[in-house]
Design an enzyme around this catalytic site. Structure first.
Site, short mmCIF file in Angstrom:
data_model
loop_
_atom_site.label_atom_id
_atom_site.label_comp_id
_atom_site.label_asym_id
_atom_site.label_seq_id
_atom_site.Cartn_x
_atom_site.Cartn_y
_atom_site.Cartn_z
N GLN A 191 -25.04 110.96 23.12
CA GLN A 191 -24.23 111.44 22.00
C GLN A 191 -24.89 111.07 20.68
O GLN A 191 -24.50 111.57 19.63
CB GLN A 191 -22.84 110.79 22.03
CG GLN A 191 -21.99 111.20 23.21
CD GLN A 191 -20.70 110.40 23.32
OE1 GLN A 191 -20.44 109.82 24.35
NE2 GLN A 191 -19.90 110.35 22.26
N PHE A 222 -17.71 111.25 26.50
CA PHE A 222 -16.44 110.53 26.33
C PHE A 222 -16.61 109.17 25.67
O PHE A 222 -15.78 108.28 25.86
CB PHE A 222 -15.72 110.39 27.69
CG PHE A 222 -15.50 111.71 28.38
CD1 PHE A 222 -14.63 112.65 27.82
CD2 PHE A 222 -16.19 112.04 29.54
CE1 PHE A 222 -14.44 113.89 28.44
CE2 PHE A 222 -16.00 113.27 30.15
CZ PHE A 222 -15.13 114.20 29.60
N GLU A 226 -22.37 107.13 23.52
CA GLU A 226 -22.53 106.94 22.08
C GLU A 226 -23.62 105.90 21.83
O GLU A 226 -24.45 106.05 20.94
CB GLU A 226 -21.20 106.50 21.44
CG GLU A 226 -21.30 106.33 19.93
CD GLU A 226 -19.97 106.06 19.23
OE1 GLU A 226 -18.91 106.42 19.78
OE2 GLU A 226 -20.02 105.48 18.13
N ARG A 304 -11.01 99.50 15.12
CA ARG A 304 -10.11 100.65 15.26
C ARG A 304 -8.81 100.25 15.96
O ARG A 304 -7.76 100.84 15.71
CB ARG A 304 -10.79 101.83 15.97
CG ARG A 304 -10.06 103.14 15.74
CD ARG A 304 -10.81 104.33 16.32
NE ARG A 304 -11.67 105.02 15.37
CZ ARG A 304 -11.26 105.94 14.50
NH1 ARG A 304 -9.98 106.27 14.43
NH2 ARG A 304 -12.11 106.52 13.68
N ARG A 336 -13.20 107.54 24.34
CA ARG A 336 -12.18 108.40 23.72
C ARG A 336 -10.99 107.61 23.19
O ARG A 336 -10.18 107.09 23.95
CB ARG A 336 -11.72 109.42 24.74
CG ARG A 336 -11.21 110.72 24.15
CD ARG A 336 -11.00 111.72 25.25
NE ARG A 336 -10.81 113.07 24.73
CZ ARG A 336 -10.79 114.15 25.50
NH1 ARG A 336 -10.96 114.06 26.79
NH2 ARG A 336 -10.61 115.34 24.96
N ALA A 502 -16.06 109.86 17.17
CA ALA A 502 -14.96 109.74 16.21
C ALA A 502 -14.27 111.09 15.99
O ALA A 502 -13.62 111.28 14.96
CB ALA A 502 -15.46 109.13 14.89
N GLU A 706 -10.18 113.25 20.29
CA GLU A 706 -9.62 112.02 20.86
C GLU A 706 -8.10 111.94 20.88
O GLU A 706 -7.52 111.43 21.85
CB GLU A 706 -10.18 110.81 20.11
CG GLU A 706 -11.66 110.61 20.32
CD GLU A 706 -12.24 109.59 19.36
OE1 GLU A 706 -12.40 109.92 18.17
OE2 GLU A 706 -12.51 108.46 19.78
N1 MTE Z 1 -14.56 116.80 25.70
C1 MTE Z 1 -15.43 117.02 26.69
N2 MTE Z 1 -15.32 118.14 27.42
N3 MTE Z 1 -16.43 116.13 26.99
C2 MTE Z 1 -16.57 114.95 26.28
O1 MTE Z 1 -17.47 114.16 26.57
N4 MTE Z 1 -15.68 113.54 24.46
C3 MTE Z 1 -14.51 113.20 23.65
C4 MTE Z 1 -13.96 114.45 22.98
N5 MTE Z 1 -13.78 115.50 23.93
C5 MTE Z 1 -15.63 114.69 25.22
C6 MTE Z 1 -14.65 115.68 24.96
C7 MTE Z 1 -14.80 112.22 22.63
S1 MTE Z 1 -14.79 110.59 23.05
C8 MTE Z 1 -15.04 112.58 21.32
S2 MTE Z 1 -15.30 111.42 20.13
C9 MTE Z 1 -15.07 113.98 20.91
O2 MTE Z 1 -14.89 114.88 22.00
C10 MTE Z 1 -16.41 114.24 20.22
O3 MTE Z 1 -16.60 115.54 19.87
P1 MTE Z 1 -16.06 116.17 18.50
O4 MTE Z 1 -16.36 115.21 17.43
O5 MTE Z 1 -16.80 117.43 18.41
O6 MTE Z 1 -14.59 116.34 18.71
N1 LUZ Z 2 -17.57 105.39 16.76
C1 LUZ Z 2 -17.89 104.65 15.69
C2 LUZ Z 2 -16.35 105.89 16.93
O1 LUZ Z 2 -19.01 104.18 15.60
N2 LUZ Z 2 -16.96 104.45 14.75
C3 LUZ Z 2 -15.71 104.92 14.83
O2 LUZ Z 2 -14.89 104.71 13.95
C4 LUZ Z 2 -15.37 105.67 15.97
N3 LUZ Z 2 -14.14 106.14 16.15
C5 LUZ Z 2 -13.84 106.82 17.24
C6 LUZ Z 2 -14.82 107.03 18.18
N4 LUZ Z 2 -16.06 106.57 18.02
MO1 MOS Z 3 -15.79 109.36 21.19
S1 MOS Z 3 -15.14 107.51 21.89
O1 MOS Z 3 -15.88 108.82 19.59
O2 MOS Z 3 -17.39 109.29 21.69
#
Ligand code: MTE
Ligand code: LUZ
Ligand code: MOS
Length: 749
Positions: A191, A222, A226, A304, A336, A502, A706
């Site tokens: 990510q 998910f 990251e 958070r 997430r 995030a 999330e």
């Molecule tokens: N949806 C799918 N299908 N796969 C993923 O890995 N990750 C989740 C969410 N939805 C995820 C998902 C998480 S933890 C985050 S932070 C957001 O997607 C990140 O993508 P966005 O910022 O485009 O919403």
């Molecule tokens: N990652 C991060 C995150 O580095 N900072 C954040 O505030 C955060 N919030 C949600 C998911 N990932």
């Molecule tokens: Mo989502 S926990 O911010 O990758």
């Protein structure tokens, strides 16, 4: 519009790390990891492995050319164990061999002499030992002590929450290829391409401009990728650097489950004070986060938790304290919600506790304390709140009282099946809480055939961010979506990216794309102005592949306009930068305005518990959700459904089990139960909140990744209500509510 990837996914044509064609001479890496959770590493014997068939080289800490360090937030995480092992599954040595099988075979020939030390797995024990990752963090609003003294009712208790395995369908992995002049090209299932680039540079000693990281897409992240993709990319990079051959490593599922961190388990203490009108006057909470053996992302996750400690409620007096506790488990990481859900669970439990003691419905307390416009969160930001509107609109549509009555009626008739209902309001802040991370860039090229290529820092992982970014470009240029191509996330095209996390990727990268496209569009308008003899560019617009003048379609089509602009030597490319305006946070005062906006919502969750067997089914999750104004309901509804099921899994059936020696017992899908199609609620109803508010989201379409996970938490409290309909008991707040635990509670009297 459907997710742009849906057809290639279904046909099996989408490219993941494991689908990248390999270069001749590629070596396969496999890690030898610690079988002991805590100990002194006296020696490693790699002689037999080195002689093993097909083995090119075995790498240990002493072989690294750069630093043996991959800790991003705190430098406390060696890539390979050196001197000490801190968790079971900690990488000690890397085997590089001609095939995957030969690499794994050789790994089994390595031995390590480790003198065991006492492992700690309980965060409260670590805290008592003073073993913290970072100093404790605190949010204070009002004066709790004074407020408690004046409260009519005060209740205190303790909650436990377990971790959660990410179980992305695609396991962690990377492929590193040496390029000329000692550089590296790294494909990674990450990510955070820049995080991988930094880690690779650190362990190889290369400068960042020598390392290219490329990401096509992930089979899910998910949060688990990251930061935790860094190790595997670093391992491949080190291998490639030392052997001058390409190196690939895609983890087996059991390696992944054993060696990577998960959602943080928390143990927490709460004290809640209410007045006689059921207003929550004071809330004191202490969080013990189980960080695992090194910091990873634990400090921002901990933060958070504090940001969401009061969920959707306004509480005038709050003291929230959080400890990040070092234990001998794999380093826990983003998942997430990023600590938010852990914070919310405790306030929800405290409310349920108070309701039980006062003989009222938890919903009465919840409803009575929802945060309103202008109310202040404990971190100083004033709410632009839709907590109340999402509750009332959801209630108007789904009728909580009726659903509760229905459940009560059922329970009167039924002896061994009981229904439970719970309300679950959610308020989630959008923005990285670390303000500098809220920036993104987009590179847009319009080619002379009229097709458009977009690169951003966003990583597609199934959440549909590429579809949304393509929609933004298509909208600005007035083109059909198939004229837009979103390219891989690549550190040569887009530098210094924040991870896709995030929930902010579409906002940040979408806004940057919008800016880049608008700049190109404005240049094209200057050209078009002459071609269609318009008085001013303000009279022009782009729609369905044509230039419009004063709202009327002209004969000038997009492709001709682009070619004409090129012949006039107009720049058809743009690289734009977006930084979220108006946000800040100051940890010296623990106050500020960290979030661009909040996402609100309210869910009603209904379950049926089989009181003979302890099994349960989720009958429905009905939510009123704040999309702002969704730019893609197909993608967004998919996020809601997926988030809910993932949240249900965490709260009900998924149980991460480490034994006292720090060994992961739930180390395969046979021992770790995740929701399958049969666990999906019989009904998921999604009602978009009606709102005309402006927000800082891309095209007013709020982040959705999330927040819906937290609706799933309602299942925990609904199950608890069903149990209480069967027997006089007061189950402890100890998640997940596995069928075993449900059964124990049903017959605890
Ligand atoms: N949806 C799918 N299908 N796969 C993923 O890995 N990750 C989740 C969410 N939805 C995820 C998902 C998480 S933890 C985050 S932070 C957001 O997607 C990140 O993508 P966005 O910022 O485009 O919403
Ligand atoms: N990652 C991060 C995150 O580095 N900072 C954040 O505030 C955060 N919030 C949600 C998911 N990932
Ligand atoms: Mo989502 S926990 O911010 O990758």
């Amino acid at each position: 519009m459907k997710n742009l990837d849906s057809k290639s996914h279904v046909r099996g044509e989408s490219i993941y790390l494991d689908d990248i064609p390999l270069i001749q001479g590629t070596l396969y890496a496999c890690v030898f990891d610690s079988a002991v959770a805590h100990g002194t590493l006296r020696s490693i014997n790699t002689a037999d492995a080195e002689k093993s068939e097909g083995v090119m080289r075995v790498v240990t800490a002493k072989d690294l050319i750069g630093e043996n360090q991959i800790g991003g937030v705190v430098p406390d995480e060696p890539l390979l164990a050196d001197g000490e092992v801190h968790f079971q599954g900690m990488p000690i040595a890397i085997v590089l061999a001609e095939s995957e099988e030969l690499a794994r075979k050789a790994v089994r020939k390595i031995t390590a002499d480790i003198e065991p030390l006492e492992p700690v797995t309980d965060p409260r024990v670590a805290a008592a030992n003073g073993d913290l990752i970072v100093p404790p963090k605190k949010f204070i609003m009002g004066d709790c002590e004074e407020a408690f003294a004046n409260c009519e009712h005060v209740f205190s208790g303790r909650t436990e929450q377990n971790g959660q395995e990410h179980l992305y369908i695609e396991t962690q992995g990377a492929y590193a290829i040496p390029i000329e002049n000692s550089g590296l090209k790294v494909y990674s299932s990450t990510q955070g391409p820049t995080a991988v680039q930094r880690a690779v540079c650190r362990v190889t000693g290369l400068p960042m401009h020598q390392v290219e990281v490329d990401v096509q897409r992930l089979g899910g992240g998910f949060g688990g990728k990251e930061d935790q993709a860094n190790a595997w990319a670093s391992i491949c990079a080190v291998g490639a650097q030392l052997t001058k051959r390409p190196v690939k490593y895609a983890l087996h599922r059991m390696e992944d489950m054993r060696m990577t961190g998960k959602r943080h388990p928390y143990s927490s203490d709460y004290k809640i004070g209410l007045n006689k009108d059921l207003k929550i006057i004071a809330y004191e909470v202490t969080f013990y986060q189980n960080a695992g053996a090194s910091a990873d992302l634990s400090p921002p996750v901990l933060e958070r938790t504090l940001f969401h400690a009061t969920n959707s409620y306004f509480i005038p007096n709050v003291t929230a304290t959080a400890y990040s506790c070092r234990t001998n488990l794999p380093p826990n990481t983003a998942f997430r919600g990023f600590g938010g859900p852990q914070g919310m669970f405790v306030i929800e439990a405290a409310i349920v506790h108070a309701a039980e003691k006062l003989g009222v419905s938890a919903a009465d307390i919840q409803r009575n304390n929802l945060i309103d416009d202008g109310d202040e969160f404990p971190y100083g930001q004033k709410a632009e709140s839709d907590a109340i509107t999402s509750w009332t609109q959801g209630d108007a549509e789904f009728n909580f009282a009726h659903l509760q009555k229905e459940a009560d009626g059922f329970n009167d008739e039924s002896k061994y099946f009981k229904k439970g209902v719970a309300m679950m309001p959610v308020c989630f802040g959008i923005s990285f809480t670390k303000t500098p991370m809220n920036q993104a860039r987009s590179l847009v090229h319009v080619y002379t055939d009229g097709s458009v290529a977009v690169s951003t820092g966003a990583v597609e992982m199934g959440q549909g961010v590429n579809t949304k970014i393509a929609q933004v470009a298509a909208k600005v240029f007035g083109l059909p979506i198939d004229k837009i191509k979103i390219h891989t996330t690549n550190t040569l095209r887009i530098a210094n990216t924040s991870p896709t996390a995030a929930s902010a990727a579409a906002d940040l990268n979408g806004k940057a794309t919008q800016m880049a496209c608008e700049t190109i569009r404005d240049r094209l308008f200057e050209v078009a102005k002459g071609l269609v003899e318009a008085e001013a560019v303000e009279n022009l617009s782009l729609e369905d592949g044509h230039v419009y003048r004063n709202g009327d379609r002209t004969s000038l089509d997009w492709k001709s306009l682009v070619m004409d602009a090129h012949l006039q030597r107009v720049n058809l490319s743009e690289h734009a930068h977006y930084a979220t305006p108006g946000i800040n946070f100051d940890w010296t005062t623990a106050k500020g305005h960290p979030f661009a906006y909040h996402v609100y919502g309210t869910a009603i969750v209904g379950v049926t518990v089989d009181c003979l067997r302890g099994r349960y089914e989720v009958d429905y999750v009905k939510c009123c959700h704040d999309f702002g104004s969704s730019m893609n309901t197909s993608v967004d509804n998919g996020q809601i459904e997926g988030g809910i099921v993932q949240g249900l899994g965490w709260m009900t059936m998924e149980e991460v089990v480490y034994d006292d020696a720090g060994k992961l017992r739930s180390n395969a899908l046979s021992t770790y139960k995740v929701p399958d199609i049969h666990s999906v609620p019989k009904e998921i109803a999604i009602l978009p909140l009606q709102t005309n508010r402006e927000n800082l989201a891309v095209l007013n379409s709020k982040a959705v990744g999330e927040p819906p996970l937290m609706y799933g938490m309602g299942a925990y409290f609904a199950i608890r209500n069903a149990i209480k309909a069967f027997t006089e008991c007061s189950p402890e707040f100890d998640a997940p509510f596995t069928p075993e635990k449900v059964l124990m509670n049903l017959y605890s009297e």
